[in-house]
Design a protein around this motif. Structure first.
Motif, PDB file in Angstrom:
ATOM      1  N   ARG A  20     -33.851 -20.991  -9.538  1.00 37.25           N
ATOM      2  CA  ARG A  20     -32.988 -21.283  -8.385  1.00 37.25           C
ATOM      3  C   ARG A  20     -33.036 -22.743  -7.987  1.00 37.25           C
ATOM      4  NH1 ARG A  20     -35.253 -16.826  -5.737  1.00 37.25           N
ATOM      5  NH2 ARG A  20     -36.665 -18.254  -4.666  1.00 37.25           N
ATOM      6  N   GLN A  21     -34.243 -23.298  -7.978  1.00 38.04           N
ATOM      7  CA  GLN A  21     -34.421 -24.606  -7.347  1.00 38.04           C
ATOM      8  C   GLN A  21     -34.352 -25.795  -8.297  1.00 38.04           C
ATOM      9  OE1 GLN A  21     -37.317 -22.986  -3.730  1.00 38.04           O
ATOM     10  NE2 GLN A  21     -38.191 -24.352  -5.252  1.00 38.04           N
TER      11      GLN A  21
ATOM     12  N   ASP B  43     -39.388 -19.468  -0.955  1.00 40.74           N
ATOM     13  CA  ASP B  43     -38.089 -20.000  -0.566  1.00 40.74           C
ATOM     14  C   ASP B  43     -38.158 -21.443  -0.112  1.00 40.74           C
ATOM     15  OD1 ASP B  43     -36.557 -17.687  -1.109  1.00 40.74           O
ATOM     16  OD2 ASP B  43     -37.509 -16.747   0.644  1.00 40.74           O
ATOM     17  N   THR B  44     -39.361 -22.018  -0.165  1.00 37.88           N
ATOM     18  CA  THR B  44     -39.483 -23.417   0.238  1.00 37.88           C
ATOM     19  C   THR B  44     -39.248 -24.315  -0.966  1.00 37.88           C
ATOM     20  OG1 THR B  44     -41.151 -22.713   1.793  1.00 37.88           O
ATOM     21  CG2 THR B  44     -40.977 -25.077   1.381  1.00 37.88           C
ATOM     22  N   ASP B  45     -38.329 -25.227  -0.795  1.00 42.01           N
ATOM     23  CA  ASP B  45     -37.961 -26.137  -1.868  1.00 42.01           C
ATOM     24  C   ASP B  45     -38.405 -27.541  -1.449  1.00 42.01           C
ATOM     25  OD1 ASP B  45     -36.806 -27.479  -3.938  1.00 42.01           O
ATOM     26  OD2 ASP B  45     -34.764 -26.743  -3.581  1.00 42.01           O
ATOM     27  N   ARG B  46     -39.542 -27.991  -1.974  1.00 40.96           N
ATOM     28  CA  ARG B  46     -40.056 -29.305  -1.566  1.00 40.96           C
ATOM     29  C   ARG B  46     -39.594 -30.389  -2.534  1.00 40.96           C
ATOM     30  NH1 ARG B  46     -46.312 -27.581  -0.895  1.00 40.96           N
ATOM     31  NH2 ARG B  46     -46.208 -26.472   1.093  1.00 40.96           N
ATOM     32  N   THR B  47     -39.183 -31.525  -1.986  1.00 39.69           N
ATOM     33  CA  THR B  47     -38.859 -32.642  -2.868  1.00 39.69           C
ATOM     34  C   THR B  47     -40.180 -33.218  -3.391  1.00 39.69           C
ATOM     35  OG1 THR B  47     -39.017 -34.325  -1.171  1.00 39.69           O
ATOM     36  CG2 THR B  47     -36.861 -33.253  -1.451  1.00 39.69           C
TER      37      THR B  47
ATOM     38  N   GLN C 223     -37.857 -18.544  -8.611  1.00 41.57           N
ATOM     39  CA  GLN C 223     -37.850 -19.713  -7.743  1.00 41.57           C
ATOM     40  C   GLN C 223     -37.526 -20.972  -8.550  1.00 41.57           C
ATOM     41  OE1 GLN C 223     -41.583 -20.547  -5.680  1.00 41.57           O
ATOM     42  NE2 GLN C 223     -40.521 -21.799  -4.161  1.00 41.57           N
TER      43      GLN C 223
ATOM     44  N   GLN D 244     -37.134 -31.364 -11.011  1.00 47.59           N
ATOM     45  CA  GLN D 244     -37.796 -30.994  -9.764  1.00 47.59           C
ATOM     46  C   GLN D 244     -37.617 -29.506  -9.533  1.00 47.59           C
ATOM     47  OE1 GLN D 244     -37.454 -33.584  -6.190  1.00 47.59           O
ATOM     48  NE2 GLN D 244     -36.536 -31.778  -5.250  1.00 47.59           N
ATOM     49  N   THR D 245     -38.739 -28.788  -9.501  1.00 48.16           N
ATOM     50  CA  THR D 245     -38.654 -27.340  -9.292  1.00 48.16           C
ATOM     51  C   THR D 245     -38.822 -26.987  -7.829  1.00 48.16           C
ATOM     52  OG1 THR D 245     -41.028 -26.951  -9.497  1.00 48.16           O
ATOM     53  CG2 THR D 245     -39.746 -26.949 -11.535  1.00 48.16           C
ATOM     54  N   GLY D 246     -39.253 -27.959  -7.032  1.00 46.77           N
ATOM     55  CA  GLY D 246     -39.486 -27.688  -5.616  1.00 46.77           C
ATOM     56  C   GLY D 246     -40.823 -27.019  -5.355  1.00 46.77           C
TER      57      GLY D 246
END
Ligand code: ATP
Ligand code: MG
Lengths: 472, 587
Positions: A164-165, A423-427, A161, A127-129
């Motif tokens: 990081r995610q 900066d938004t990390d979505r499941t 991104q 999951q990269t978000g």
């Protein structure tokens, strides 16, 4: 070890020298200039009595009197787990004032091919978000998924991104300390110092540096060195993955610079050039980098590659993206017009693809409706984009109600699904929910790619009513 | 020579003169063209590709890093050959027929080491042989003398090798034998074993080529329905990256009704081969109900494996295919991708500094391609039976541009052309075979089979579909200018019918458990259902019903569910009667 002062010709990055003993192909050479500098190179061709040598640092300072030493071995990378947290130059020498690196092993940088029989098919969802990736171009462990971008586009922000995610959701739930098993190898190939700093600062800010190994060949470093930097990076990655059980993410940027270096060497060797002057063996050469991603049966770790390349003139048929696309397992396209619209990250899903998606998603992995939702989003977005051309000619009024819905969908898709911010990390569940919100603009019968049970379960009746209301 | 052979005829050894990537020259080597040699201290396998004066040029099938002048070159005196016999099915080989599973255990690592050899078939293993001839019978080359249960689904036929004289059987024993033990003896003094060797660059002999009349049923609607290939036919699948060449090849390897599948992964991805190895044992052959792997032989020379072995893997594949053809089987050979093969030829040729032809490819590119496809066909075999090889090659044109030499030269040879389209792939219309550009030259000769085995009116309804799609293509040009609603109602209706043809019939999801395989009867019934919709809809339109009402009936969108429906025949029957009822209700 014998020393020669027998240089007969110097041409571009190449040096030709006479020898009176056999020298192996690919062997490493040291050349000492009259000024006392030691340059390193590699044997490109070896015939009885004459060798051609490609000098990594460039041939500046070499003259006929320079002495040439053949080290009797091919190029090696000293590897150890202690490399984590270190910054090396493009030839693998530390440049961070850290302690001396005591290698556990010295590995040939031209990695042997993984036996296809020994591979394990990659199918663990990462999951990269990022919705456009997770939802529609899913990345899995052991995949090689490049970012195709253009000059001046924010591909670095996207790569950071992802670095990081990136997580593997199930394992998080399991609660075991998987994070320690994750490592990043960053290979800078001919990028500017400014770009490199962007990466370094982000690694430092997030603490990622501790679990990273950084190789730096910058724009003003020798071009020929660019042909070894990614190999050093990948040799390190393979060691950490297959000996030390790390899940390694390798970011290589910019592959375009790598290919330019190949072209330069080819030209100096007066080879018959292939398409647009790039060597005819570029496919094979690139494959020897990209195919070093993967999983191996019975080993814990994995090598996942995200190479970044800037497409010259944004042309996807240019040999560099073209040959890459033929080797990698898909591509993520960073698009100029979405970028000017302000979409972050500006990923155009239409040309993007993840070939390993199908086995990495679905019931028990992500969610049962994932594949269908993705297919429907693709089809609807393609139809909406087609209509944009038409609407420019005939205007909205001339279009049917159905067509207008598709137009609205394409807009909302870009504003709500694509656009999310760095900066938004979505499941993945959040991503699919957004997908359903958008798809529910259409009447159920239009959703012909989605299983009827899934429509029953996830279709949002309200959304379609809202859409009805606004359409009136 | 094949891997299993002893090197009896060691000739004069040579000395390496120069090394440049996969190309090595040697001095003083006594060799013939295409002899297999062992190069350097590590004994890397190579093949002689040029002889000039005292210098012999060799293409090496393994990496040459570290190999240098002065090292020895040893000649085997034998051309590059494959080992043929039981044990090839359910196997995976590299480009020179080394079994990759054996290499893994011999090398003790997951990475491909150098200088390790292994025979193409297991020489120790015993097989249960049952003779089909008796003492006193006369047998000739190509005749079948016995059978071996090779895998769950395939019986291996043991044949008199084509280069034998033949004669009267003096002994034929039933029992367990290794492949090199004689199982049938002849009065000519010849002994037949279960093991043959054959040089890969030479076609195995057959009596004559015949014109094929039976389709290779693929279970894929667009192929069986519009652009069929014959058993013994040739086909090319060109397309840019990511357009679906490999998925199409995999679908054919899985679902086509061939007896034997030889799948050659030539210069492509390692994971794609792994996928086959992992999936095929789990999947059932729709014909026999047995695991697919038991009819499959894989040859994997991935893009990062040595380029010379990429050049040879195509020949290894087709020779294995010919051997099974000689047993009377219908063999399907997939080569993914023939462009990588052509590029390997180009790479070697440029290292030889040969005069380049178009785009740097060697001047013999066209000849090599046609030689390969010529080895496919429906054949009358030496023993009088029939056997076939269908050859299906993927083509990967640079930049997706079909005007390049490999695509063009291939098109001149093959009779079926499945043109993949990036635009269709981008909108996830799969298989992204473009119905305007593709063609099959077998259609007519296969029609009788379709009439007899699927439906009497199959060719007519197919033509109807083609016409509607053609008309859509023309109408789309107008729609691009004025929008759909500006068209007359009958044309709007045609567009709607065409949309169902595309979305419900031509599209087929390879990853859906049901949709992935579509028997020809279902292909026909689905088309029939869309035709029913068409006929009912136009009748209603004639009766004055507005087009919006007709296309709005509840049953219509359910046409899109036909492909994935579990019980397709019931589903389609019910759908057809609903369509009829609902549309007739409108007037
Ligand atoms: N029939 C199909 N059904 C569903 N998806 C498909 C189908 N054909 C292709 N695809 C999708 O397209 C992707 C790319 O297909 P594929 O790998 O076959 O392309 P390719 O033409 O072989 O590309 P390359 O030349 O790079 O090897 C697949 O991973 C899959 O997602
Ligand atoms: Mg492919």
């Amino acid at each position: 070890m014998k020393e020669y002062q027998t240089i007969t010709e110097i041409s571009g990055p190449l040096v030709f020298a006479e020898v009176d003993e056999p020298v192996g192909y690919d062997e490493i050479v040291e050349i000492e200039t009259p000024d006392g500098d030691t340059l390193r190179g590699q044997v490109l061709e070896s015939s009885e009595g004459l060798v051609s040598i490609q000098v990594f640092e460039g041939t500046g300072g070499i003259d006929r009197n320079a002495s040439v030493r053949f080290l009797g071995e091919t190029m090696k990378m000293p590897v150890t787990e202690d490399l984590l947290g270190r910054v090396l130059d493009g030839s693998g020498n530390p440049i961070d004032d850290g302690p001396e690196i005591v290698p556990e092993e010295r590995r040939d940088i031209v990695g042997a091919a993984i036996n296809p029989y020994s591979r394990e098919y990659p199918e663990e969802f990462i999951q990269t978000g990022v919705s456009t990736i997770d939802g529609m171009n899913t990345l899995v462990r052991g995949q090689k998924l490049p970012i195709f971008s253009g000059s001046g586009l924010p591909h670095n922000d996207l790569a950071l991104q992802i670095a990081r995610q990136a997580t593997v959701p199930e394992e998080e739930d399991g609660g075991d300390d998987e994070a320690s098993d994750f490592a990043v190898i960053f290979g800078a190939i001919g990028i500017t110092a400014e770009e490199a700093n962007e990466f370094m600062q982000d690694f430092e800010r997030t603490g990622a540096l501790e679990r990273s190994v950084v190789f730096m060949n910058l724009a003003d470093d020798p071009a020929v060195e660019r042909t070894v930097t990614p190999r050093l990076a990948l040799t390190t990655a393979e060691y950490l993955a297959f000996e030390k059980d790390y899940h390694v993410l390798v970011i290589l940027t910019d592959i375009t610079n790598y290919c330019e270096a190949l072209r330069e060497i080819g030209a100096a060797r007066e080879e018959v050039p292939g398409r647009r002057g790039y060597p005819g063996y570029m496919y094979t050469d690139l494959a020897q980098l990209y195919e070093r991603a993967g999983r191996i049966e019975g080993r814990e770790g994995s090598v996942t590659q995200i190479p970044i390349l800037t497409m010259p003139s944004d042309d996807i048929t240019h040999p560099i993206p073209d040959l890459t696309g033929y080797i990698t397992e898909g591509q993520i396209i960073v698009d100029r017009s979405l970028n000017s619209q302000g979409a972050k990250p500006p990923i155009d899903v239409s040309d993007s693809l993840s070939r390993l998606m199908d086995d990495g998603i679905g019931e028990g992995l992500t969610r049962g409706d994932h594949s269908d939702v993705s297919a429907q989003l693709y089809a609807a977005y393609a139809e909406g984009k087609d209509l944009r051309d038409l609407v420019n000619i005939v205007g909205r009024e001339a279009l049917s109600e159905r067509d207008n819905k598709y137009l609205d969908f394409a807009d909302r898709f870009e504003e709500e699904f694509v656009q999310q911010g760095y900066d938004t990390d979505r499941t993945i569940i959040e991503t699919l929910e957004i997908g359903w919100e958008l798809l529910s603009m259409f009447p159920k019968e239009e959703l012909n790619r989605i299983d009827e049970d899934a429509i029953e379960e996830y279709y949002l009746e309200d959304e379609s009513e809202v859409a009805e209301a606004t359409a009136d | 020579m094949s891997q299993a052979q002893d090197t009896e005829t060691v000739r004069e050894d040579g000395i390496i003169e120069s090394v440049s990537g996969p190309v090595v020259t040697a001095a003083d080597l006594d060799a013939r063209m295409n002899d297999v040699v062992y190069v350097g201290d590590e004994g890397l396998m190579g093949e002689v590709i040029e002889i000039e004066g005292n210098l012999t040029t060799i293409q090496v099938y393994e990496e040459t890093s570290g190999v240098g002048p002065g090292e020895p070159v040893e000649n085997t005196g034998e051309p590059l050959s494959v080992d043929l016999g039981p044990g090839m099915l359910d196997s995976i080989y590299d480009g020179v027929q080394r079994p990759l599973d054996v290499l893994e255990s011999k090398m003790g690592t997951a990475f491909l080491d150098r200088g390790v050899d292994a025979p193409g078939i297991d020489l120790e293993k015993t097989w249960e042989f049952t003779p089909t001839v008796s003492v006193g019978d006369t047998v000739a080359p190509g005749d079948i003398v016995g059978e071996v249960p090779e895998t769950e689904s395939i019986t291996h036929k043991v044949m008199v090798p084509p280069d034998y004289d033949g004669g009267d059987v003096t002994a034929a024993e039933e029992g367990e034998f290794t492949v090199d033990e004689p199982v049938v003896e002849l009065d000519s003094g010849e002994a037949v074993t279960m093991h043959q060797e054959w040089p890969v660059r030479q076609a195995r002999p057959a009596l004559e080529k015949q014109s094929p009349t039976i389709p290779l049923v693929s279970g894929q609607r667009i192929q069986d329905g519009l652009f069929p290939i014959a058993k013994g036919g040739t086909a090319a699948i060109p397309g840019p990256f990511g357009s679906g060449k490999t998925v199409t090849q995999h679908q054919l390897a899985k679902w086509s009704d061939a007896d034997i599948v030889v799948y050659v992964g030539c210069g492509e991805r390692g994971n794609e081969m792994t996928e086959v190895i992992e999936d095929f044992p789990e999947l059932e052959d729709p014909k026999t109900g047995k695991p697919l792997m038991s009819r499959t032989c894989l040859i994997a020379n991935t893009s990062n494996m040595p380029v010379a072995a990429r050049e040879s893997c195509i020949y290894t594949g087709i020779t294995i295919a010919e051997y099974f053809r000689d047993m009377g089987y219908d063999v399907a050979l997939m080569a993914d991708s023939t462009s990588r093969w052509a590029e390997a030829m180009r790479e070697i040729s440029s290292r030889l500094e040969e005069m380049p032809g178009e785009e740097g490819y060697p001047a013999y590119l066209a000849a090599s391609l046609s030689e390969f496809y010529e080895r496919a066909g429906l054949f009358e075999l030496l023993n009088g039976d029939q056997g076939s090889i269908s050859a299906i090659g993927a083509v990967s044109p640079p930049g997706g541009d079909f005007s390049e030499p490999v695509t063009q030269n291939t098109l001149r040879i093959v009779k079926t052309f499945w043109a993949l389209d990036a635009d269709l792939a981008n909108r996830r219309h799969f298989p992204s075979i473009n119905w305007n550009d593709s063609y099959s030259l077998y259609t007519q000769q296969l029609d009788p089979w379709y009439r007899e085995n699927v439906a009497e009116d199959f060719p007519e309804i197919r033509q109807w579909a083609v016409d509607v799609l053609d008309e859509e293509d023309e109408l789309q040009e107008i729609v691009q200018l004025v929008g759909k609603d500006a068209l007359p109602e009958d044309q709007q209706l045609t567009l709607e019918v065409a949309r169902y043809l595309r979305e419900a019939w031509l599209q087929q999801n390879a990853f859906h458990d049901v949709d992935t395989f579509c028997p020809p009867e279902k292909t026909y019934q689905m088309l029939q259902a869309i035709k029913t919709f068409n006929d009912e809809a136009f009748a209603a339109l004639d009766a004055g019903v507005p087009v919006g009402e007709i296309t709005g009936v509840d049953a219509a969108p359910r046409l899109n569910r036909m492909g994935t429906a579990e019980e397709w025949d019931e589903f389609i029957d019910e759908l057809e009667s609903n369509l009829e009822a609902q549309i007739r209700e409108l007037y």
